[in-house]
Design an enzyme around this catalytic site. Structure first.
Site, PDB file in Angstrom:
ATOM      1  N   HIS A 156       0.825  -1.226   0.000  1.00  0.00           N
ATOM      2  CA  HIS A 156       0.000   0.000   0.000  1.00  0.00           C
ATOM      3  C   HIS A 156       0.849   1.261   0.000  1.00  0.00           C
ATOM      4  O   HIS A 156       0.341   2.344  -0.290  1.00  0.00           O
ATOM      5  CB  HIS A 156      -0.918   0.004   1.224  1.00  0.00           C
ATOM      6  N   ASP A 363       3.407   9.452  -0.472  1.00  0.00           N
ATOM      7  CA  ASP A 363       2.227   8.640  -0.154  1.00  0.00           C
ATOM      8  C   ASP A 363       2.085   7.572  -1.218  1.00  0.00           C
ATOM      9  O   ASP A 363       2.235   7.868  -2.408  1.00  0.00           O
ATOM     10  CB  ASP A 363       0.972   9.534  -0.154  1.00  0.00           C
TER      11      ASP A 363
HETATM   12  C1  GDG Z   1      -2.213   3.723   3.366  1.00  0.00           C
HETATM   13  C2  GDG Z   1      -1.180   4.408   2.463  1.00  0.00           C
HETATM   14  C3  GDG Z   1      -2.872   4.386   0.615  1.00  0.00           C
HETATM   15  C4  GDG Z   1      -8.627  10.317   7.935  1.00  0.00           C
HETATM   16  N1  GDG Z   1      -9.061  10.989   9.006  1.00  0.00           N
HETATM   17  C5  GDG Z   1     -10.207  10.388   9.404  1.00  0.00           C
HETATM   18  C6  GDG Z   1     -10.467   9.330   8.523  1.00  0.00           C
HETATM   19  N2  GDG Z   1      -9.491   9.312   7.629  1.00  0.00           N
HETATM   20  C7  GDG Z   1      -9.467   8.357   6.520  1.00  0.00           C
HETATM   21  C8  GDG Z   1      -9.478   9.035   5.185  1.00  0.00           C
HETATM   22  C9  GDG Z   1      -8.945   7.915   4.283  1.00  0.00           C
HETATM   23  C10 GDG Z   1      -8.017   7.157   5.242  1.00  0.00           C
HETATM   24  O1  GDG Z   1      -8.327   7.565   6.578  1.00  0.00           O
HETATM   25  C11 GDG Z   1      -6.564   7.512   5.006  1.00  0.00           C
HETATM   26  O2  GDG Z   1      -6.165   6.927   3.806  1.00  0.00           O
HETATM   27  P1  GDG Z   1      -4.903   7.438   3.014  1.00  0.00           P
HETATM   28  O3  GDG Z   1      -4.889   6.728   1.731  1.00  0.00           O
HETATM   29  O4  GDG Z   1      -4.993   8.909   2.854  1.00  0.00           O
HETATM   30  O5  GDG Z   1      -3.627   7.141   3.923  1.00  0.00           O
HETATM   31  P2  GDG Z   1      -3.057   5.949   4.893  1.00  0.00           P
HETATM   32  O6  GDG Z   1      -3.876   5.783   6.110  1.00  0.00           O
HETATM   33  O7  GDG Z   1      -1.639   6.331   5.129  1.00  0.00           O
HETATM   34  O8  GDG Z   1      -3.150   4.606   4.004  1.00  0.00           O
HETATM   35  C12 GDG Z   1      -1.880   5.260   1.421  1.00  0.00           C
HETATM   36  C13 GDG Z   1      -3.778   3.613   1.548  1.00  0.00           C
HETATM   37  O9  GDG Z   1      -3.028   2.869   2.510  1.00  0.00           O
HETATM   38  C14 GDG Z   1      -4.640   2.625   0.753  1.00  0.00           C
HETATM   39  O10 GDG Z   1      -3.865   1.775  -0.026  1.00  0.00           O
HETATM   40  O11 GDG Z   1      -3.665   5.250  -0.192  1.00  0.00           O
HETATM   41  O12 GDG Z   1      -0.931   5.823   0.523  1.00  0.00           O
HETATM   42  O13 GDG Z   1      -0.279   5.203   3.227  1.00  0.00           O
HETATM   43  O14 GDG Z   1      -9.956   7.042   3.866  1.00  0.00           O
HETATM   44  O15 GDG Z   1     -10.767   9.469   4.865  1.00  0.00           O
HETATM   45  N3  GDG Z   1     -11.561   8.545   8.593  1.00  0.00           N
HETATM   46  C15 GDG Z   1     -12.446   8.807   9.594  1.00  0.00           C
HETATM   47  N4  GDG Z   1     -12.256   9.825  10.485  1.00  0.00           N
HETATM   48  C16 GDG Z   1     -11.154  10.641  10.429  1.00  0.00           C
HETATM   49  O16 GDG Z   1     -11.004  11.570  11.247  1.00  0.00           O
HETATM   50  N5  GDG Z   1     -13.565   8.064   9.696  1.00  0.00           N
END
Ligand code: GDG
Length: 458
Positions: A156, A363
């Protein structure tokens, strides 16, 4: 049809009456629901047993086999080697790496323990899909247990350059352990290329198209950009407009333009640089004073690791500094919120915003920017300022791409976004929405499982 076994570090079992936490969890559940099967991994608890055993729970035809970690595994496998060595190095942050040989040993031992426990639950006729950096050597450990199942691994996060990888003691073994899988999936073409380069240079692997050979092992490589469930998120964003909290948010803006961000509180997300960029916007473009607000949700994450706690304090101080300097009795420019909101509230925040600000320093993909796109009202969409170092930048050509290390450049992009004419916003948004729709979450898992040689019934 073979059963599917998903293995990830963390498993959250769906509870009746509670909405599923993340979109990714929903996607993996839908893959499991389609095929039947099991999800194996850590249940989030820490126990005193030296050799924790899994318990099984059935929900909606899916078996969740989850086990706790003991204190050593939690400290050395999870916090230590996974999150203080692999996470920083794979995010190009050598300065944050803290290597301890014992942590590396416990990382391998925990993967071995997971493999031994999982093997007892397998019938031999499954397809196994392992997720992310915590579990790289799991495939090799399962093979040692005698598994001949088709096995895929999806990374990821980004893959680092060979030079950075070489900073991890034992990197050869780590790299070689990928070859126990049949298919290795990456978020972007760049990650696939850096992996190939490292495997050729460090191990002497041979490449033919997207297949690498190392000794008698053959590893197929593919690119599977993670997406979102566009329809569900669009519905949630539309529905959020009827919620009182979102109505109050809109009223509280008092006509100010809203810049919004929502991320896990992680040093890879570039939150400090973002705060600086907003300060530059107020300094360099003073006409925005009293006409713009920046709301940043930073949901708590890995707070047992010093760097994460330091970052929390740094952000509190930066937000306090900007507000102390620029606020008025009736205007507070930065809303910095260190808590986790329900997803519907985030979608409401994104829909109310004129600008989405997503500037990770690195990322794998970044789902927040895709969620921002889905949340917009296409008749009057907001603009997206996105880091060119997020995997999603490969897909979202309609975003204003910025170098996340350059707060002045981010401030310029914010100015451009805030001034963007309606016609340009609509055009850019339509292009981004089409791209987000094209690579949605279902396509992600279907393509991966198809490529792993599993006939997915439609
Ligand atoms: C890894 C990789 C890759 C954030 N704040 C809250 C909340 N979030 C949710 C967002 C989003 C998720 O968390 C974060 O996803 P990301 O993709 O931005 O980043 P990582 O957590 O680092 O994920 C990344 C991912 O895996 C998938 O393959 O894209 O590059 O690092 O969905 O909306 N959700 C809630 N409350 C919050 O305050 N419910």
């Amino acid at each position: 049809m073979k059963d599917l076994v998903v293995v990830s570090n963390r498993v959250s079992i769906p509870e009746a009456g509670r909405s599923q936490a993340g979109g990714l969890a929903m996607a993996l559940n839908s893959a499991l629901a389609r095929h039947g099967g099991m999800w194996f991994g850590w249940n989030g608890e820490i126990c005193h047993d030296t050799s924790p055993q899994p318990t099984q729970t059935r929900r909606n035809g899916i078996t969740y086999a989850t086990l706790p970690l003991n204190a050593e595994q939690h400290n050395d496998y999870y916090l230590g080697f996974s999150n203080e060595v692999l996470w920083p190095i794979f995010h190009f942050n050598l300065g944050a790496m803290k290597f301890h040989r014992h942590h590396a040993q416990v990382y391998y031992a925990t993967n071995q323990h997971f493999a031994e426990q999982l093997s007892k639950l397998l019938t031999g006729d499954e397809l196994i899909w392992v997720h992310d950096y915590h579990l790289i050597p799991l495939g090799e450990a399962l093979r040692r247990q005698g598994s001949h199942a088709p096995m895929g691994f999806f990374l990821h996060i980004p893959f680092p350059s060979a030079e950075l990888l070489r900073c991890i003691p034992g990197h050869r073994d780590l790299l070689a352990s990928f070859f126990a899988y049949d298919l290795l999936g990456f978020q972007t073409p760049q990650d696939l290329e850096t992996f190939c380069h490292a495997a050729i240079r460090i191990l002497g692997a041979k490449r033919s198209d997207n297949v690498l050979r190392y000794g008698d092992q053959r590893l197929k490589l593919g690119i599977y950009p993670v997406g979102i469930d566009v329809d569900t998120l669009q519905r949630e964003a539309q529905h959020s407009e009827t919620k009182q909290a979102v109505r109050q948010l809109r009223t509280s803006l008092g006509g100010c333009a809203l810049i919004a961000g929502a991320d896990r509180l992680d040093y890879s997300k570039g939150l400090g640089e973002r705060m600086l960029a907003f300060e530059h916007l107020l300094d360099d473009y003073p006409h925005y004073r009293r006409h713009v607000l920046y709301t940043q949700v930073a949901s708590p994450s890995r707070s047992a690791i010093t760097e994460y706690d330091d970052l929390r304090q740094q952000l509190e101080s930066q937000a306090g500094h900007i507000n102390g300097l620029h606020s008025d009795l009736d205007w507070v420019p930065v809303h910095y919120i260190n808590k986790t909101y329900p997803r519907t509230a985030l979608m409401g925040l994104f829909r109310a915003a004129q600008v989405g600000l997503v500037t990770p320093l690195r990322d794998g993909m970044n789902l927040v920017c895709k969620e921002f796109v889905a949340a917009q009202d296409s008749r009057d969409p907001g603009a997206l300022v996105l880091s060119e170092l997020a995997g999603a930048a490969h897909e979202l050509e309609g975003a204003l791409l910025v170098n996340p290390y350059d707060p002045h450049a981010i401030a310029e992009a914010l100015d451009q976004a805030l001034q963007m004419p309606h016609e340009e916003r609509c055009r850019r948004h339509a292009s981004m929405l089409a791209s987000v729709r094209c690579n949605d979450l279902t396509r992600w898992w279907q393509r991966f499982l198809d490529d792993l040689g599993y006939a997915v019934s439609s």
